[in-house]
Design a protein around this motif. Structure first.
Motif, PDB file in Angstrom:
ATOM      1  N   SER A   1     -17.120 -14.214  10.632  1.00 57.10           N
ATOM      2  CA  SER A   1     -15.939 -14.508  11.450  1.00 57.10           C
ATOM      3  C   SER A   1     -14.730 -13.862  10.818  1.00 57.10           C
ATOM      4  O   SER A   1     -14.341 -14.200   9.715  1.00 57.10           O
ATOM      5  N   LEU A   2     -14.154 -12.908  11.527  1.00 57.12           N
ATOM      6  CA  LEU A   2     -13.000 -12.180  11.012  1.00 57.12           C
ATOM      7  C   LEU A   2     -11.747 -12.466  11.790  1.00 57.12           C
ATOM      8  O   LEU A   2     -10.680 -12.002  11.439  1.00 57.12           O
ATOM      9  N   GLU A   3     -11.834 -13.210  12.869  1.00 61.81           N
ATOM     10  CA  GLU A   3     -10.670 -13.478  13.689  1.00 61.81           C
ATOM     11  C   GLU A   3     -10.423 -14.983  13.737  1.00 61.81           C
ATOM     12  O   GLU A   3     -11.348 -15.772  13.800  1.00 61.81           O
TER      13      GLU A   3
ATOM     14  N   GLU B   1     -16.486  -2.857  13.347  1.00 60.67           N
ATOM     15  CA  GLU B   1     -15.492  -3.022  14.399  1.00 60.67           C
ATOM     16  C   GLU B   1     -14.682  -4.295  14.192  1.00 60.67           C
ATOM     17  O   GLU B   1     -13.460  -4.309  14.378  1.00 60.67           O
ATOM     18  N   ASN B   2     -15.376  -5.368  13.806  1.00 61.51           N
ATOM     19  CA  ASN B   2     -14.649  -6.606  13.520  1.00 61.51           C
ATOM     20  C   ASN B   2     -13.705  -6.444  12.329  1.00 61.51           C
ATOM     21  O   ASN B   2     -12.576  -6.950  12.339  1.00 61.51           O
TER      22      ASN B   2
ATOM     23  N   ILE C   1     -20.995  -3.598  14.636  1.00 63.63           N
ATOM     24  CA  ILE C   1     -20.193  -4.772  15.015  1.00 63.63           C
ATOM     25  C   ILE C   1     -19.349  -5.239  13.835  1.00 63.63           C
ATOM     26  O   ILE C   1     -18.164  -5.574  13.986  1.00 63.63           O
TER      27      ILE C   1
ATOM     28  N   SER D   1     -25.272  -8.582   7.460  1.00 65.81           N
ATOM     29  CA  SER D   1     -23.826  -8.492   7.297  1.00 65.81           C
ATOM     30  C   SER D   1     -23.522  -7.469   6.230  1.00 65.81           C
ATOM     31  O   SER D   1     -24.171  -7.434   5.191  1.00 65.81           O
TER      32      SER D   1
ATOM     33  N   TYR E   1     -11.945 -12.243   4.240  1.00 65.32           N
ATOM     34  CA  TYR E   1     -13.181 -11.561   4.630  1.00 65.32           C
ATOM     35  C   TYR E   1     -14.307 -11.846   3.640  1.00 65.32           C
ATOM     36  O   TYR E   1     -15.441 -12.126   4.030  1.00 65.32           O
TER      37      TYR E   1
ATOM     38  N   ARG F   1     -10.741  -4.463  13.501  1.00 69.87           N
ATOM     39  CA  ARG F   1      -9.872  -5.273  14.341  1.00 69.87           C
ATOM     40  C   ARG F   1      -9.107  -6.299  13.494  1.00 69.87           C
ATOM     41  O   ARG F   1      -7.920  -6.545  13.734  1.00 69.87           O
ATOM     42  N   ARG F   2      -9.776  -6.864  12.515  1.00 66.33           N
ATOM     43  CA  ARG F   2      -9.102  -7.822  11.639  1.00 66.33           C
ATOM     44  C   ARG F   2      -8.009  -7.135  10.812  1.00 66.33           C
ATOM     45  O   ARG F   2      -6.925  -7.696  10.597  1.00 66.33           O
TER      46      ARG F   2
ATOM     47  N   THR G   1     -22.568 -14.594  12.872  1.00 65.39           N
ATOM     48  CA  THR G   1     -22.041 -13.381  12.266  1.00 65.39           C
ATOM     49  C   THR G   1     -20.730 -13.682  11.580  1.00 65.39           C
ATOM     50  O   THR G   1     -20.125 -14.726  11.784  1.00 65.39           O
TER      51      THR G   1
END
Length: 521
Positions: A228-230, A52-53, A49, A498, A211, A56-57, A226
């Protein structure tokens, strides 16, 4: 019956005790193994996850870079088009031609000396090219009011109220038109490329800071969820690019230097090269597609360098960032101080944080990787201008095929057109490069895979130094150093699951880029 049962238990107490012990131990071992498997499964899921985050970020960061370039480019375009006003020179040539025709019709019997050959023998194709220059550029002659930057000194004196006026001949204006049209298109290509590279560096450095801020906040217990990247809140600018909003805002405004100062240095370098290469051409010269490509490459060699060593030694930094003694002036010119005063802001950004960002940006610009990627992007930009637009609109050649038919390359070499037709296409394409929407040139540049690789290395390198410089190393909990070395730089921060993907110690940007090139090859 009870006595017999007691007697049986007494006689078999040892095997029963061993059996119970074996069953109990098996149960304990089974529960331990299951708990470890569940922990590993959760850890793998959390890692997946997080990755992937992060991916995506990073992709969102690159989209932000594209929109930022499109928002900033018109500022530089306005300055460049204003300095290289090709349409004004075109209008002056039309005026000379119109006055020559009127003089010839009304003074057929005059005993005055006849006009020069350059003023009287322009071909019909010249007139068509003039009309093409005017119509394709989207600017009508009646809309032109600014003086030509290539005008003679006498023209400027006339406009200032002077009596003496020295008019340029048509040939002189054609020479100015050639230099102006080619220089403007090429300068816009270089400016767009440099702005793209600078924006990628700036936003990916700030994306990295964001990040890391999320990771450290999680490690210190500041947030329990978790990472937060968005940023789903458009107003939450602090979350978008780190916690020090004022520092980040000041850092981003340093693109002002390229948009308002640096482009002039680029233009002067390009103009000098264009004069050297194109200065001997006349408007009646017939030019082939291959010949124009060779001339373009000669200009690029003079601007960028003819060899890889010369390209790496090119000083692009002075176009992108100001000298240190002018950094405060850039911040003042950008208007940040006035905005903070109007909003009543009193927060003072850390000079050390801003200094680190600027120093790392300068190091990246001066790195061999920057020169390599810049060359590839320029290849894409000039290919879009010459191989696509100029080939189709000026030489009327079919699109270049992956497997060309026999004789098609001969067609490209033998097709000759007059220089004014090429200039008309360059005049129109200058507006497309600077104001096109969507911008086809930027799209072609962003298809260069090395650009995304460069951005990824900027985003993922020097994380350990970033944490150390920001004073976050003491608050972050490091776990499993031997495991992280074996896991190629994966570092676990905090009690939560993390993961921060960092480079091995001593890697840095240079090492990360070398590894990326090796993996690609």
């Amino acid at each position: 019956m009870f006595s017999s049962a007691r007697r049986w238990l007494r006689n078999n107490r040892t095997p029963i005790a061993v059996g119970v012990g074996v069953v109990g131990a098996g149960y304990v071992v089974t529960q331990y193994v299951l708990s470890k498997l569940n922990d590993a499964r959760e850890r793998m899921s959390s890692d997946r996850i997080a990755k992937e985050n992060l991916r995506r970020r990073f992709e969102q960061n690159q989209e932000d870079c594209t929109f930022t370039v499109l928002a900033l480019l018109p500022t530089a375009t306005t300055n460049i088009v204003g300095a290289l006003n090709t349409e004004q020179i075109t209008y002056e040539i039309q005026q000379i031609k119109g006055s020559a025709k009127s003089l010839k019709a009304g003074s057929a019997e005059s005993t005055a000396s006849p006009p020069s050959i350059a003023d009287t023998t322009m071909t019909e194709e010249d007139g068509k090219s003039m009309a093409s220059l005017q119509s394709e550029s989207g600017v009508h002659a009646s809309q032109i009011t600014t003086p030509s930057p290539f005008a003679a000194a006498g023209d400027a004196g006339q406009q200032d109220g002077g009596v003496h006026r020295t008019r340029k001949t048509k040939r002189q204006l054609w020479d100015d038109l050639t230099i102006s049209a080619v220089t403007r298109a090429f300068t816009l290509i270089y400016t767009l490329t440099l702005l793209t590279m600078l924006t990628r560096i700036q936003l990916n450095l700030l994306g990295r800071r964001n990040y890391l801020s999320s990771v450290v906040a999680l490690a210190t217990g500041a947030q329990q969820a978790t990472i937060s990247l968005e940023n789903n809140d458009d107003d939450n600018t602090e979350q978008d690019y780190g916690s020090d909003f004022d520092t980040n805002r000041k850092y981003l405004t340093f693109s002002w230097w390229l948009l308002n100062k640096g482009w002039m240095e680029v233009m002067h370098r390009v103009e000098s090269a264009v004069r050297t290469v194109f200065g001997s051409l006349s408007p009646r010269d017939l030019v082939s597609f291959d010949r124009f490509g060779e001339l373009t490459m000669e200009v690029r060699k003079l601007v960028e360098g003819a060899t890889p060593e010369e390209r790496r030694a090119s000083d692009w930094l002075r176009f992108l960032l100001p000298p240190q003694d002018q950094e405060d002036e850039v911040i003042r010119q950008s208007g940040i101080m006035e905005d903070n005063a109007m909003q009543g802001g009193s927060s003072q950004p850390s000079p050390a944080a801003l200094r680190r960002l600027l120093d790392e940006t300068a190091d990246l610009i001066e790195s061999p990787a920057f020169s390599h990627v810049l060359t590839l992007i320029l290849d894409a930009g000039f290919s879009a201008l010459v191989d696509k637009k100029l080939a189709a609109e000026a030489f009327e050649l079919p699109p270049q095929e992956a497997f060309p038919m026999p004789g098609s390359s001969d067609l490209r070499r033998t097709r000759l057109i007059l220089l004014p037709k090429i200039l008309s296409v360059l005049t129109r394409q200058a507006h497309v490069i600077g104001n096109g929407m969507p911008n086809e040139y930027l799209q072609d540049m962003e298809t260069v895979r090395a650009l995304e690789a460069f951005a990824a290395v900027v985003y993922s390198s020097n994380w350990e130094n970033e944490i150390r410089d920001e004073g976050l190393m003491d608050t972050a909990v490091h776990a499993g150093k031997e495991e992280e070395r074996q896991d190629k730089g994966k570092q676990s921060l905090g009690g939560e699951q993390s993961i921060v993907m960092v480079q091995p110690q001593g890697g840095g940007f240079k090492g990360a880029w070398e590894r990326a090139v090796e993996n690609k090859s």
